[in-house]
Design a protein around this motif. Sequence first.
Motif, short mmCIF file in Angstrom:
data_model
loop_
_atom_site.label_atom_id
_atom_site.label_comp_id
_atom_site.label_asym_id
_atom_site.label_seq_id
_atom_site.Cartn_x
_atom_site.Cartn_y
_atom_site.Cartn_z
N ILE A 67 44.75 40.25 36.63
CA ILE A 67 45.41 41.54 36.43
C ILE A 67 46.38 41.42 35.26
CG2 ILE A 67 46.93 43.26 37.46
CD1 ILE A 67 45.64 42.51 40.15
N ALA A 68 46.23 42.31 34.29
CA ALA A 68 47.12 42.36 33.13
C ALA A 68 48.30 43.24 33.48
CB ALA A 68 46.37 42.92 31.92
N GLY A 69 49.49 42.76 33.21
CA GLY A 69 50.69 43.55 33.53
C GLY A 69 51.22 43.20 34.90
N GLU A 70 51.87 44.17 35.54
CA GLU A 70 52.47 43.95 36.86
C GLU A 70 51.40 43.73 37.92
OE1 GLU A 70 54.76 43.12 39.80
OE2 GLU A 70 55.58 43.44 37.81
N SER A 71 51.45 42.59 38.60
CA SER A 71 50.42 42.25 39.59
C SER A 71 51.01 42.01 40.97
CB SER A 71 49.67 41.01 39.14
OG SER A 71 50.57 39.92 39.03
N TYR A 72 52.30 42.31 41.15
CA TYR A 72 52.97 42.15 42.44
C TYR A 72 52.86 40.71 42.96
CZ TYR A 72 52.75 47.18 42.08
OH TYR A 72 52.85 48.46 41.63
N GLY A 73 53.00 39.75 42.04
CA GLY A 73 53.02 38.34 42.41
C GLY A 73 51.67 37.71 42.61
N ARG A 74 50.59 38.45 42.41
CA ARG A 74 49.24 37.90 42.57
C ARG A 74 48.38 38.29 41.38
NH1 ARG A 74 47.36 40.64 47.55
NH2 ARG A 74 45.41 39.69 46.98
N PRO A 75 48.47 37.54 40.26
CA PRO A 75 47.71 37.94 39.08
C PRO A 75 46.20 37.68 39.19
CG PRO A 75 48.89 35.91 38.66
CD PRO A 75 49.33 36.41 40.01
N PHE A 76 45.80 36.74 40.05
CA PHE A 76 44.38 36.44 40.23
C PHE A 76 43.94 36.90 41.60
CE2 PHE A 76 46.00 33.32 37.24
CZ PHE A 76 45.12 33.49 36.20
N ARG A 77 42.85 37.67 41.64
CA ARG A 77 42.35 38.19 42.92
C ARG A 77 40.84 38.12 42.99
NH1 ARG A 77 46.34 43.22 44.39
NH2 ARG A 77 48.19 42.30 43.46
N LEU A 78 40.32 38.07 44.21
CA LEU A 78 38.89 38.11 44.47
C LEU A 78 38.59 39.49 45.07
CD1 LEU A 78 36.25 36.45 44.49
CD2 LEU A 78 36.78 35.87 46.85
N VAL A 79 37.76 40.29 44.37
CA VAL A 79 37.57 41.69 44.73
C VAL A 79 36.08 41.99 44.83
CG1 VAL A 79 38.07 44.06 44.03
CG2 VAL A 79 39.68 42.25 43.47
N SER A 80 35.72 42.80 45.81
CA SER A 80 34.35 43.27 45.96
C SER A 80 34.11 44.44 45.00
CB SER A 80 34.13 43.70 47.41
OG SER A 80 32.81 44.14 47.59
N VAL A 81 32.87 44.63 44.61
CA VAL A 81 32.53 45.59 43.56
C VAL A 81 32.88 47.05 43.89
CG1 VAL A 81 30.12 46.04 44.14
CG2 VAL A 81 30.82 46.06 41.78
N PRO A 82 32.86 47.52 45.13
CA PRO A 82 33.21 48.94 45.33
C PRO A 82 34.64 49.29 44.95
CG PRO A 82 32.12 48.06 47.27
CD PRO A 82 32.38 46.92 46.37
N TYR A 83 35.52 48.29 44.86
CA TYR A 83 36.92 48.55 44.55
C TYR A 83 37.23 48.45 43.06
CZ TYR A 83 37.20 48.04 49.55
OH TYR A 83 37.00 48.20 50.89
N LEU A 84 36.22 48.18 42.25
CA LEU A 84 36.42 48.07 40.80
C LEU A 84 35.78 49.25 40.08
CD1 LEU A 84 35.63 44.30 40.21
CD2 LEU A 84 37.87 45.38 40.30
N GLU A 85 36.42 49.67 39.01
CA GLU A 85 35.88 50.71 38.14
C GLU A 85 35.95 50.23 36.70
OE1 GLU A 85 38.45 53.99 38.73
OE2 GLU A 85 37.94 54.24 40.84
N ARG A 86 35.10 50.78 35.85
CA ARG A 86 35.20 50.46 34.43
C ARG A 86 36.48 51.05 33.87
NH1 ARG A 86 30.03 52.43 34.54
NH2 ARG A 86 28.52 50.76 34.64
N ASP A 87 37.11 50.32 32.98
CA ASP A 87 38.29 50.85 32.30
C ASP A 87 37.80 51.89 31.31
OD1 ASP A 87 40.64 51.38 31.02
OD2 ASP A 87 41.22 49.28 30.79
#
Length: 98
Positions: A67-87
Motif C-alpha cells: 500500500i502506497a501512502g497511509e497503510s494504518y501500520g500494515r503496508p503489506f497485505r494478502l488480499v483476495s481478488v474481489p476486494y481489488l479494483e484497477r486504479d
Amino acid sequence: MMNVSVPATPANIASGAWQPPVVLPHRVVVKRFKFPLGARVVFGGMQAIVIGRDASWCGRQLYRIHIAGESYGRPFRLVSVPYLERDPKYAGHRPATN
C-alpha cells in the motif's frame, strides 16, 4: 479424522488406531490472473501495487500488495481478488491480464 500422534507399528495398524496420511489434491494452477505484477490497484480506497500473486487450493486468486501512502501500520497485505479494483488513473498503462 487422521491421528498423527499414534506411531505406525504393526500392532497399531492391526487394531486400526493408525490411519495412513490423507493425500492432498493437486495444486490448482491459475492460467490467467486478473492483475499482472506491478499493476496499480485500489484496495478499500487505498492505492497499492501488486508485488506477488498466488492461488488458493480452490483456485481463488490471492495478491500480495504494497500500500502506497497511509497503510494504518500494515503496508503489506494478502488480499483476495474481489476486494481489488484497477486504479482508474493507470487503467490504460498495462493490460489487466497476463
